[in-house]
Design a protein around this motif. Structure first.
Motif, short mmCIF file in Angstrom:
data_model
loop_
_atom_site.label_atom_id
_atom_site.label_comp_id
_atom_site.label_asym_id
_atom_site.label_seq_id
_atom_site.Cartn_x
_atom_site.Cartn_y
_atom_site.Cartn_z
N THR A 147 -0.97 11.61 11.29
CA THR A 147 -0.70 10.18 11.37
C THR A 147 0.79 9.98 11.64
N THR A 148 1.12 9.37 12.75
CA THR A 148 2.51 9.21 13.15
C THR A 148 2.90 7.73 13.19
N LYS A 149 4.16 7.49 13.50
CA LYS A 149 4.65 6.13 13.61
C LYS A 149 3.86 5.36 14.67
N LYS A 150 3.43 6.06 15.71
CA LYS A 150 2.66 5.43 16.79
C LYS A 150 1.38 4.81 16.25
N PHE A 151 0.77 5.46 15.26
CA PHE A 151 -0.47 4.95 14.66
C PHE A 151 -0.24 3.56 14.06
N ILE A 158 0.85 -1.20 0.00
CA ILE A 158 0.00 0.00 0.00
C ILE A 158 0.88 1.24 0.00
N GLU A 159 0.56 2.19 -0.89
CA GLU A 159 1.29 3.46 -0.97
C GLU A 159 0.28 4.58 -1.23
N PHE A 160 0.19 5.52 -0.27
CA PHE A 160 -0.78 6.60 -0.40
C PHE A 160 -0.21 7.92 0.07
N TYR A 161 -0.62 8.99 -0.58
CA TYR A 161 -0.30 10.34 -0.13
C TYR A 161 -0.93 10.60 1.24
N THR A 162 -2.19 10.17 1.39
CA THR A 162 -2.92 10.38 2.64
C THR A 162 -3.38 9.05 3.23
N PHE A 163 -2.98 8.80 4.46
CA PHE A 163 -3.47 7.65 5.24
C PHE A 163 -3.82 8.23 6.60
N TYR A 164 -5.08 8.66 6.74
CA TYR A 164 -5.48 9.39 7.94
C TYR A 164 -5.79 8.47 9.13
N ASN A 165 -5.56 9.02 10.32
CA ASN A 165 -5.93 8.35 11.56
C ASN A 165 -7.38 8.71 11.88
N ASP A 166 -8.30 8.13 11.14
CA ASP A 166 -9.72 8.39 11.33
C ASP A 166 -10.47 7.06 11.21
N ASN A 221 -8.46 3.67 10.48
CA ASN A 221 -8.31 2.65 11.52
C ASN A 221 -8.90 1.31 11.09
N GLU A 222 -9.98 1.36 10.31
CA GLU A 222 -10.57 0.12 9.81
C GLU A 222 -9.58 -0.61 8.90
N ILE A 223 -8.94 0.15 8.00
CA ILE A 223 -7.95 -0.46 7.11
C ILE A 223 -6.74 -0.96 7.91
N LEU A 224 -6.27 -0.13 8.86
CA LEU A 224 -5.11 -0.52 9.68
C LEU A 224 -5.39 -1.81 10.44
N ASN A 225 -6.54 -1.90 11.09
CA ASN A 225 -6.88 -3.10 11.87
C ASN A 225 -6.90 -4.35 10.98
N LEU A 226 -7.38 -4.18 9.76
CA LEU A 226 -7.42 -5.32 8.83
C LEU A 226 -5.99 -5.71 8.42
N LEU A 227 -5.13 -4.71 8.22
CA LEU A 227 -3.73 -5.00 7.86
C LEU A 227 -3.02 -5.72 9.00
N VAL A 228 -3.32 -5.32 10.23
CA VAL A 228 -2.74 -5.99 11.40
C VAL A 228 -3.17 -7.45 11.42
N LYS A 229 -4.43 -7.68 11.19
CA LYS A 229 -4.97 -9.04 11.16
C LYS A 229 -4.27 -9.89 10.10
N LYS A 230 -4.07 -9.33 8.91
CA LYS A 230 -3.43 -10.09 7.83
C LYS A 230 -1.95 -10.35 8.14
N ALA A 231 -1.28 -9.37 8.76
CA ALA A 231 0.12 -9.56 9.14
C ALA A 231 0.24 -10.68 10.16
N GLN A 232 -0.69 -10.75 11.10
CA GLN A 232 -0.69 -11.81 12.10
C GLN A 232 -0.93 -13.18 11.47
N GLN A 233 -1.58 -13.20 10.32
CA GLN A 233 -1.83 -14.45 9.60
C GLN A 233 -0.63 -14.87 8.74
#
Length: 486
Positions: free
Chosen positions: A188-192, A148-156, A160-172
């Motif tokens: 959106t920071t590294k902490k996000f 995934i490569e985007f100019y904007t990846f907001y913490n909204d 968060n829905e996309i991030l949570n899904l990416l976390v799930k896939k990484a765990q798989q």
């Protein structure tokens, strides 16, 4: 003895002018940008230099692309192998693309090493809800890799829905890599991304510029929008990841954009671009030579009908490939040329192409937003809209929300959909990516969408511009002087 304030003022003016000249001329740039910056630096002594620190400085060449040449070679070899297997070499003028399209294909092959990808399946999305529904579905089905490569990846909410899904896939065990632009993803920071990192995924700001403050530049942004799933499914276009792109922000209301879902060899162009950007960005997790293989470039058996090229451009090259592509399509038009862009700040070469097309009897129409998101940019857009309207080109203001699509379609035969706006910034200062499509069905579909948008727009006539108050015309003209640096 009385102090001579006028002498001090003259000395300051001379010193400021000298510094302005030294500042602007010490780096290579075009004449229009030189005069624009001299105007700012000379007449706004302190404010001008602050502005230059943010948007005037060039990015050092050694940072533009620290690519691994052997990886680039492997990508080229892999793509060549795919072309041979798919029979995607351009052969004769009697092939399944038009005679006119061949010159465009050759242009991109020469300037960007972009191969002609055949037999793709392409679906057009114009609203965020249906787009992200399909993106989420495809990510959920990923088996090997998600890039995934985007100019904007907001913490909204959607971020968060996309991030949570990416976390799930990484765990798989799926390989997940994310590139985001630190300025475009402000807030959106590294902490996000920490949950993704903890799950074994990767996330980096483009060129490793970790914060807006430390980066201290508005130019050289990663404006590309790329998703590649298992090397088989690709997305690119104008949408970013954020709630406003689903029409959830009152300021913009309905968000009108255009994005593509691609299945077929066209995905290889997106994948190759992502890998190069990743290796220019990541500090620890480079994609090495041995990994550029069937995992990222699997042989496709897709039997679609769409021929296309993936073309990228940016300040790492002086060729301005996407701008040349826009000019090429404009000059190839015989019946019509329809353009959508949130910003209309073309340089002289694009202006001349548009004027020549209109003067040759081509129906040239352009749709831009009726509301601003950047004041100076919007006033400059209005200036050029007025100039083009006086040249017989139909310019429309979109009234049903915010127009963010970056599309061009000509003669029911060729089209472009991507991230590049019709402005200086996209042509020269940002990293962009577009799909150039040679297909009657897709071109006709984009034309129909354009004409539907015309029904939700207001035609701007020379008489309407003439009735504007003088102060508005002044702001437009002043903003136009800054066009090369907006």
């Amino acid at each position: 003895m009385e102090f001579d304030w006028s002498l001090l003022f003259r000395i300051i003016v001379v010193i400021n002018a000298a510094f302005a000249i030294l500042t602007v001329f010490r780096e290579k740039r075009d004449i229009a940008a030189i005069w624009a910056w001299l105007l700012v630096l000379v007449f706004l002594p302190i404010v001008g230099f602050v502005a230059y620190a943010f948007i005037g400085r060039q990015l050092p060449k050694n940072r533009l692309f620290k690519l691994h040449s052997h990886v680039q070679m492997q990508i080229d070899e892999r793509l060549l192998e795919q072309r041979r297997q798919l029979g995607s070499e351009l052969k004769t003028a009697s092939d399944d693309i038009s005679l006119r399209a061949i010159s465009a294909v050759n242009l991109f092959s020469e300037t960007d090493s972009s191969f002609l990808a055949r037999q793709n399946k392409v679906k057009i999305f114009t609203d965020g809800k249906s787009l992200f529904h399909r993106v989420i579905e495809d990510i959920e089905n990923a088996k090997k890799s998600i890039h995934i490569e985007f100019y904007t990846f907001y913490n909204d909410e959607i971020g968060n829905e996309i991030l949570n899904l990416l976390v799930k896939k990484a765990q798989q065990g799926v390989e997940v890599r994310v590139i985001y632009d630190s300025w475009g993803s402000m807030g959106t920071t590294k902490k996000f991304f920490k949950p993704l990192l903890d799950a074994g995924g990767y996330a980096y700001p483009f060129l490793n510029t970790r914060s807006v403050v430390l980066d201290f530049r508005l130019n050289f942004r990663d404006h590309r929008k790329i998703i590649v799933i298992d090397g088989m499914i690709g997305y690119t276009g104008g949408f970013n990841i954020g709630d406003q792109y689903l029409g959830r922000k009152k300021k913009f209301g309905n968000w009108r954009d255009t994005h593509l879902r691609i299945i077929g060899s066209g995905v290889f162009g997106l994948q190759a671009r992502f890998i190069l950007d990743w290796n220019a960005t990541s500090s620890k997790a480079n994609i090495e030579e041995e990994k550029v293989n069937a995992k990222f470039f699997p042989v496709t058996t897709t039997k679609g009908s769409v021929n296309m090229q993936i073309v990228s451009s940016g300040p790492d090259s002086d060729l301005q490939q996407i701008k040349m592509g826009y000019i090429k399509l404009i000059t190839l038009a015989r019946k019509y040329c329809y353009i959508q862009s949130p910003y209309l700040i073309p340089d002289d070469s694009v202006l001349d192409a548009l004027r020549m097309a209109a003067s040759s009897g081509v129906d040239v129409r352009i749709i831009v937003p009726s509301m601003p998101d950047h004041p100076f940019v919007y006033r400059a857009t209005q200036y050029y809209a007025r100039q083009l309207a006086e040249q017989g080109i139909k310019v429309y203001y979109y009234d049903n929300g915010f127009m963010h699509a970056k599309t061009m379609v000509i003669d029911d035969s060729m089209a472009s959909v991507g991230s590049a706006n019709m402005d200086y910034r996209s042509f020269k200062l940002n990293f962009e990516i577009n799909s150039f499509i040679y297909d009657n069905k897709i071109a006709s579909e984009l034309k129909d969408l354009f004409l539907r948008d015309v029904d939700d727009s207001t035609l701007q006539t020379p008489e309407m511009f003439e009735k504007q108050p003088w102060w508005l015309k002044f702001k437009q003209t002043f903003s136009r002087l800054l066009s090369p640096i907006l």
